[in-house]
Design a protein around this motif. Structure first.
Motif, PDB file in Angstrom:
ATOM      1  N   THR A   1       1.044  -1.156   0.212  1.00 39.21           N
ATOM      2  CA  THR A   1      -0.207  -0.120   0.189  1.00 39.21           C
ATOM      3  C   THR A   1       1.097   0.931  -0.114  1.00 39.21           C
ATOM      4  OG1 THR A   1      -1.428  -0.913   1.331  1.00 39.21           O
ATOM      5  CG2 THR A   1      -2.259   0.819   1.298  1.00 39.21           C
ATOM      6  N   ILE A   2       2.063   1.587   0.340  1.00 33.58           N
ATOM      7  CA  ILE A   2       3.219   2.025   0.953  1.00 33.58           C
ATOM      8  C   ILE A   2       3.399   2.784  -0.115  1.00 33.58           C
ATOM      9  CG2 ILE A   2       5.064   3.617   2.483  1.00 33.58           C
ATOM     10  CD1 ILE A   2       3.472   2.183   4.697  1.00 33.58           C
ATOM     11  N   ALA A   3       4.245   1.216  -0.872  1.00 34.04           N
ATOM     12  CA  ALA A   3       4.707   1.569  -2.029  1.00 34.04           C
ATOM     13  C   ALA A   3       3.930   1.966  -3.591  1.00 34.04           C
ATOM     14  CB  ALA A   3       5.554  -0.037  -2.411  1.00 34.04           C
ATOM     15  N   TRP A   4       2.415   1.679  -3.598  1.00 30.36           N
ATOM     16  CA  TRP A   4       1.264   2.196  -3.983  1.00 30.36           C
ATOM     17  C   TRP A   4       1.400   3.698  -4.090  1.00 30.36           C
ATOM     18  CZ3 TRP A   4       0.538  -0.894  -8.753  1.00 30.36           C
ATOM     19  CH2 TRP A   4      -0.850  -0.264  -8.935  1.00 30.36           C
ATOM     20  N   VAL A   5       1.289   4.414  -3.368  1.00 35.68           N
ATOM     21  CA  VAL A   5       1.075   5.507  -2.771  1.00 35.68           C
ATOM     22  C   VAL A   5       1.569   5.996  -3.274  1.00 35.68           C
ATOM     23  CG1 VAL A   5      -0.466   7.022  -1.669  1.00 35.68           C
ATOM     24  CG2 VAL A   5      -0.851   5.206  -1.031  1.00 35.68           C
ATOM     25  N   THR A   6       2.983   6.134  -2.089  1.00 32.10           N
ATOM     26  CA  THR A   6       4.025   6.768  -1.829  1.00 32.10           C
ATOM     27  C   THR A   6       5.911   6.460  -3.171  1.00 32.10           C
ATOM     28  OG1 THR A   6       5.787   5.698  -0.608  1.00 32.10           O
ATOM     29  CG2 THR A   6       3.813   7.291   0.159  1.00 32.10           C
ATOM     30  N   HIS A   7       5.749   5.481  -3.469  1.00 30.41           N
ATOM     31  CA  HIS A   7       7.190   4.805  -3.946  1.00 30.41           C
ATOM     32  C   HIS A   7       7.892   5.354  -3.892  1.00 30.41           C
ATOM     33  CE1 HIS A   7       4.705   4.674  -8.988  1.00 30.41           C
ATOM     34  NE2 HIS A   7       3.883   4.143  -7.714  1.00 30.41           N
ATOM     35  N   SER A   8       7.725   4.847  -1.970  1.00 30.65           N
ATOM     36  CA  SER A   8       9.132   5.644  -1.626  1.00 30.65           C
ATOM     37  C   SER A   8       9.170   3.855  -0.999  1.00 30.65           C
ATOM     38  CB  SER A   8       8.181   6.713  -0.064  1.00 30.65           C
ATOM     39  OG  SER A   8       9.593   6.493   0.698  1.00 30.65           O
ATOM     40  N   TYR A   9      10.878   4.256  -1.100  1.00 30.39           N
ATOM     41  CA  TYR A   9      11.550   3.666   0.011  1.00 30.39           C
ATOM     42  C   TYR A   9      11.446   2.621   1.768  1.00 30.39           C
ATOM     43  CZ  TYR A   9      14.133   6.887   2.343  1.00 30.39           C
ATOM     44  OH  TYR A   9      14.680   8.194   2.579  1.00 30.39           O
ATOM     45  N   TRP A  10      10.274   4.289   2.173  1.00 34.06           N
ATOM     46  CA  TRP A  10       9.887   3.816   3.417  1.00 34.06           C
ATOM     47  C   TRP A  10       8.669   2.735   3.105  1.00 34.06           C
ATOM     48  CZ3 TRP A  10      11.964   5.266   7.105  1.00 34.06           C
ATOM     49  CH2 TRP A  10      12.552   6.569   7.268  1.00 34.06           C
ATOM     50  N   ALA A  11       8.471   2.015   2.088  1.00 36.17           N
ATOM     51  CA  ALA A  11       7.671   0.644   1.676  1.00 36.17           C
ATOM     52  C   ALA A  11       7.920  -0.436   2.733  1.00 36.17           C
ATOM     53  CB  ALA A  11       6.844   0.639   0.954  1.00 36.17           C
ATOM     54  N   LEU A  12       9.554  -0.498   2.776  1.00 31.71           N
ATOM     55  CA  LEU A  12      10.128  -1.282   3.178  1.00 31.71           C
ATOM     56  C   LEU A  12      10.072  -1.268   4.244  1.00 31.71           C
ATOM     57  CD1 LEU A  12      12.566  -1.481  -0.711  1.00 31.71           C
ATOM     58  CD2 LEU A  12      11.448  -2.808   0.126  1.00 31.71           C
ATOM     59  N   ILE A  13      10.926  -0.279   4.600  1.00 32.74           N
ATOM     60  CA  ILE A  13      10.601  -0.622   6.311  1.00 32.74           C
ATOM     61  C   ILE A  13       9.666  -0.132   6.845  1.00 32.74           C
ATOM     62  CG2 ILE A  13      11.486   1.838   8.280  1.00 32.74           C
ATOM     63  CD1 ILE A  13      13.761   0.327   5.610  1.00 32.74           C
ATOM     64  N   ALA A  14       8.416  -0.275   6.281  1.00 34.87           N
ATOM     65  CA  ALA A  14       7.225  -1.237   6.821  1.00 34.87           C
ATOM     66  C   ALA A  14       6.680  -1.746   7.287  1.00 34.87           C
ATOM     67  CB  ALA A  14       6.062   0.576   6.058  1.00 34.87           C
ATOM     68  N   GLY A  15       6.821  -3.221   6.526  1.00 38.05           N
ATOM     69  CA  GLY A  15       7.383  -3.890   6.409  1.00 38.05           C
ATOM     70  C   GLY A  15       7.681  -4.890   7.041  1.00 38.05           C
ATOM     71  N   LEU A  16       8.740  -4.099   7.013  1.00 38.61           N
ATOM     72  CA  LEU A  16      10.246  -4.856   7.918  1.00 38.61           C
ATOM     73  C   LEU A  16       9.612  -4.416   9.614  1.00 38.61           C
ATOM     74  CD1 LEU A  16      13.730  -4.207   6.280  1.00 38.61           C
ATOM     75  CD2 LEU A  16      12.372  -6.335   6.649  1.00 38.61           C
ATOM     76  N   VAL A  17       9.255  -3.109  10.363  1.00 33.79           N
ATOM     77  CA  VAL A  17       8.525  -3.201  11.636  1.00 33.79           C
ATOM     78  C   VAL A  17       7.644  -3.480  11.511  1.00 33.79           C
ATOM     79  CG1 VAL A  17       8.005  -0.752  12.778  1.00 33.79           C
ATOM     80  CG2 VAL A  17       9.880  -0.651  10.892  1.00 33.79           C
ATOM     81  N   ALA A  18       6.130  -3.537  10.610  1.00 29.69           N
ATOM     82  CA  ALA A  18       5.131  -3.704  10.723  1.00 29.69           C
ATOM     83  C   ALA A  18       4.820  -5.297  11.673  1.00 29.69           C
ATOM     84  CB  ALA A  18       4.065  -4.052   9.712  1.00 29.69           C
ATOM     85  N   ALA A  19       5.867  -6.897  11.030  1.00 32.91           N
ATOM     86  CA  ALA A  19       5.596  -7.491  11.103  1.00 32.91           C
ATOM     87  C   ALA A  19       6.358  -8.216  12.542  1.00 32.91           C
ATOM     88  CB  ALA A  19       6.321  -8.522  10.359  1.00 32.91           C
ATOM     89  N   PRO A  20       7.113  -7.727  13.286  1.00 32.52           N
ATOM     90  CA  PRO A  20       7.654  -8.198  14.351  1.00 32.52           C
ATOM     91  C   PRO A  20       6.253  -8.132  15.410  1.00 32.52           C
ATOM     92  CG  PRO A  20       9.071  -6.714  13.625  1.00 32.52           C
ATOM     93  CD  PRO A  20       8.107  -6.995  12.648  1.00 32.52           C
ATOM     94  N   LEU A  21       5.713  -5.982  14.674  1.00 36.69           N
ATOM     95  CA  LEU A  21       5.017  -5.099  15.766  1.00 36.69           C
ATOM     96  C   LEU A  21       3.656  -6.642  15.964  1.00 36.69           C
ATOM     97  CD1 LEU A  21       5.202  -2.110  14.887  1.00 36.69           C
ATOM     98  CD2 LEU A  21       5.226  -3.039  16.885  1.00 36.69           C
ATOM     99  N   VAL A  22       3.315  -7.181  15.150  1.00 38.86           N
ATOM    100  CA  VAL A  22       2.129  -7.763  14.855  1.00 38.86           C
ATOM    101  C   VAL A  22       1.961  -9.096  15.429  1.00 38.86           C
ATOM    102  CG1 VAL A  22       0.548  -9.216  13.311  1.00 38.86           C
ATOM    103  CG2 VAL A  22       1.105  -6.561  12.880  1.00 38.86           C
ATOM    104  N   ILE A  23       3.850  -9.755  15.313  1.00 33.29           N
ATOM    105  CA  ILE A  23       3.711 -10.993  15.747  1.00 33.29           C
ATOM    106  C   ILE A  23       3.515 -10.852  17.066  1.00 33.29           C
ATOM    107  CG2 ILE A  23       5.364 -13.033  15.866  1.00 33.29           C
ATOM    108  CD1 ILE A  23       6.022 -12.565  12.678  1.00 33.29           C
ATOM    109  N   THR A  24       4.182 -10.062  17.796  1.00 33.76           N
ATOM    110  CA  THR A  24       4.524  -9.805  19.681  1.00 33.76           C
ATOM    111  C   THR A  24       3.251 -10.029  20.416  1.00 33.76           C
ATOM    112  OG1 THR A  24       6.526  -8.862  19.077  1.00 33.76           O
ATOM    113  CG2 THR A  24       5.420  -8.459  20.928  1.00 33.76           C
ATOM    114  N   PHE A  25       2.010  -8.643  19.350  1.00 32.80           N
ATOM    115  CA  PHE A  25       1.095  -8.689  19.763  1.00 32.80           C
ATOM    116  C   PHE A  25      -0.041  -9.961  19.603  1.00 32.80           C
ATOM    117  CE2 PHE A  25      -4.013  -8.119  18.986  1.00 32.80           C
ATOM    118  CZ  PHE A  25      -3.883  -6.932  20.005  1.00 32.80           C
ATOM    119  N   VAL A  26       0.298 -10.911  18.108  1.00 28.67           N
ATOM    120  CA  VAL A  26      -0.326 -12.075  18.198  1.00 28.67           C
ATOM    121  C   VAL A  26      -0.033 -12.996  19.264  1.00 28.67           C
ATOM    122  CG1 VAL A  26      -1.389 -13.779  16.813  1.00 28.67           C
ATOM    123  CG2 VAL A  26      -1.181 -11.255  15.901  1.00 28.67           C
ATOM    124  N   SER A  27       1.339 -13.303  19.364  1.00 26.63           N
ATOM    125  CA  SER A  27       1.244 -14.086  20.928  1.00 26.63           C
ATOM    126  C   SER A  27       0.961 -14.198  21.264  1.00 26.63           C
ATOM    127  CB  SER A  27       3.102 -14.640  20.275  1.00 26.63           C
ATOM    128  OG  SER A  27       3.449 -13.329  21.368  1.00 26.63           O
TER     129      SER A  27
END
Length: 487
Positions: free
Chosen positions: A149-175
């Motif tokens: 979504t971020i890549a599509w909207v912004t065409h920014s390298y922050w799309a890659l950073i967002a995925g790397l940060v979101a995964a551990p946040l969600v995994i910790t919560f769901v654990s």
């Protein structure tokens, strides 16, 4: 279950990689690769594999699980702090101020992971990988959605950073949903756990340096553009391979730990595990190599054509290096953690210097070829380690994989012949059909050859029986589901 989740997770990674690669530039990938490498190295320096210690222990003591939680929190905080501290110096070394803020954001990933529920360890002790698979899949799904979504909207390298940060946040919560735990800050069992982790921490640090150090040198010597090609090509070549290797490693470790006191059973399990790994992974690596040109052209686009030789050289070499997976599990299960450190140090010494020299003298392609060639030397060293641990000659280890090697040679030959004599279409639908034809023909040839060789030698217990058992269980499960659905 874990293997299926790993494949699904890697599928999300692959699709995200393809979509984002079409929207971003190679320089963006190179920039993010530098930041991620810094994070991974810092993460490895402070690695405390206490979960492995609990899996390896025959009996858990009161307080062992509670001791994991504060240790994980302290480690997560330390990793985040170190990443923030080194962010500015790294930005100065590579002359790019964007790295400072990128690393500060990436630091939230390991910080969040430190707060995950330690009770997830109990599922691994029970060889029940379904909860871990579900948790991982949920994390990857959210990361995938956010990145694309971020890549599509912004065409920014922050799309890659967002995925790397979101995964551990969600995994910790769901654990905590799958493994409820009321936090207890106790350290009574910490010393016993730390005594196990010392050599493992050292080995994982060296392994991470082995995997990431070349990116620092290539980025520094050749620039972010070449690093972007090198990184994406390397990730593309290894995505499917590592997605299978990770759950296999965990499964083998748990299984080997249960029979570590029986040398003969351990040898037999090691040989079968190695055979299954090669039968499943080798065709993926060789298949990627022989279809690299149409694959890159179709899914990544013309601007990424320089990654083709990266995939051609690295995909088969990485698949062969999966012969070392069982060696790692054997060392862990038998408590020879010191051997892991020696192994990783040997791997680093063998692989990194030639890769740097290749990059210095011949550019990116020189680095790729050196990494692939000396990666095979690493395989030989690992087989020698297994020979020492199990008193199992290297020739015997290799002989168990001959059916996979012969089958994959036939498969690669057929796919190359199709590519040579059947012209590719310029239309997108034609490209898809062309690639699908190569994949289907290769899969049919590989499967038919493998089972023909197996029948010719008397149908011994091995990778083929493993596959047949899986298919039989799947068919039986479908038969059980069908009547219930009809009712």
């Amino acid at each position: 279950m874990l293997g299926a989740a790993q494949l699904a997770s890697r599928f999300f990674d692959l699709i995200a990689m393809v979509v984002i690669a079409r929207l971003l530039t190679p320089e963006d990938f190179g920039l993010v690769a530098l930041a991620v490498s810094v994070m991974l190295v810092v993460n490895a320096v402070t690695d405390l594999p206490v979960a492995d210690a609990l899996v390896q222990k025959t009996h858990l003591e009161p307080g062992d699980v509670d001791a994991v939680f504060p240790l994980s929190i302290m480690r997560g905080c330390l990793v985040a702090l170190v990443i923030i501290i080194v962010a500015e110096p790294v930005a100065m070394i590579f002359e790019d101020g964007r790295l400072t803020f990128m690393l500060a954001v990436l630091a939230t990933g390991p910080l969040a992971s430190g707060f995950a529920s330690p009770m997830m360890i109990m599922f691994q002790r029970q060889v029940n990988y379904a909860p871990a698979a579900k948790v991982q899949l949920l994390g990857k799904s959210v990361a995938f959605a956010g990145s694309v979504t971020i890549a599509w909207v912004t065409h920014s390298y922050w799309a890659l950073i967002a995925g790397l940060v979101a995964a551990p946040l969600v995994i910790t919560f769901v654990s905590y949903v799958f493994a409820p735990y009321r936090p207890h800050l106790r350290l009574s069992g910490a010393f016993g756990l730390l005594s196990f982790t010392g050599w493992i921490t050292a080995s994982r640090l060296i392994w991470t340096l082995n995997m990431q150090a070349d990116r620092f040198f290539i980025g520094g010597m050749l620039g972010k553009l070449q690093l972007g090609f090198y990184t994406l090509g390397s990730d593309f070549a290894s995505t499917a391979t590592y997605s299978l290797a990770t759950p296999v490693t965990q499964t083998l470790f748990s299984g080997f730990s249960r029979i570590s006191d029986n040398q003969e059973r351990l040898r037999a399990a090691y040989l079968k595990g190695q055979q299954v790994i090669m039968a499943c992974i080798m065709p993926i690596g060789v298949g990627l190599a022989v279809t690299a040109t149409p694959l890159v052209d179709l899914v990544l686009g013309p601007k990424w054509h320089p990654v083709v030789p990266v995939i051609v050289w690295l995909a088969p070499a990485i698949s062969l290096q999966m012969l070392t997976v069982a060696v790692h599990s054997i060392s862990m299960a038998t408590g020879n953690t010191r051997m892991l450190t020696i192994r990783e140090l040997a791997n680093l010494t063998i692989r990194l210097p030639p890769t740097i020299i290749g990059a210095l003298w011949f550019g990116m392609i020189g680095a790729v070829i050196a990494r692939a060639v000396f990666g095979l030397v690493v395989v030989w060293v690992n087989l020698l380690i297994a020979a020492r641990l199990l008193k199992l000659p290297v020739i015997r280890q290799l002989s168990y994989c001959w059916r996979s090697v012969a089958s994959v040679v036939l498969m690669g030959g057929v796919v190359l012949i199709i590519g040579e004599y059947l012209p590719a279409s310029e239309a997108t639908t034609g490209k898809i059909a062309y690639l699908a034809l190569q994949v289907m023909c290769g899969a049919l040839v590989y499967g038919a050859a493998h089972f023909t060789f197996w029948q010719a030698v008397g149908k011994p217990d091995g990778a083929e029986t493993f596959v047949i058992d899986i298919l039989s269980h799947a068919v039986a499960a479908l038969k059980r589901v069908r009547p219930s659905a009809e009712n």
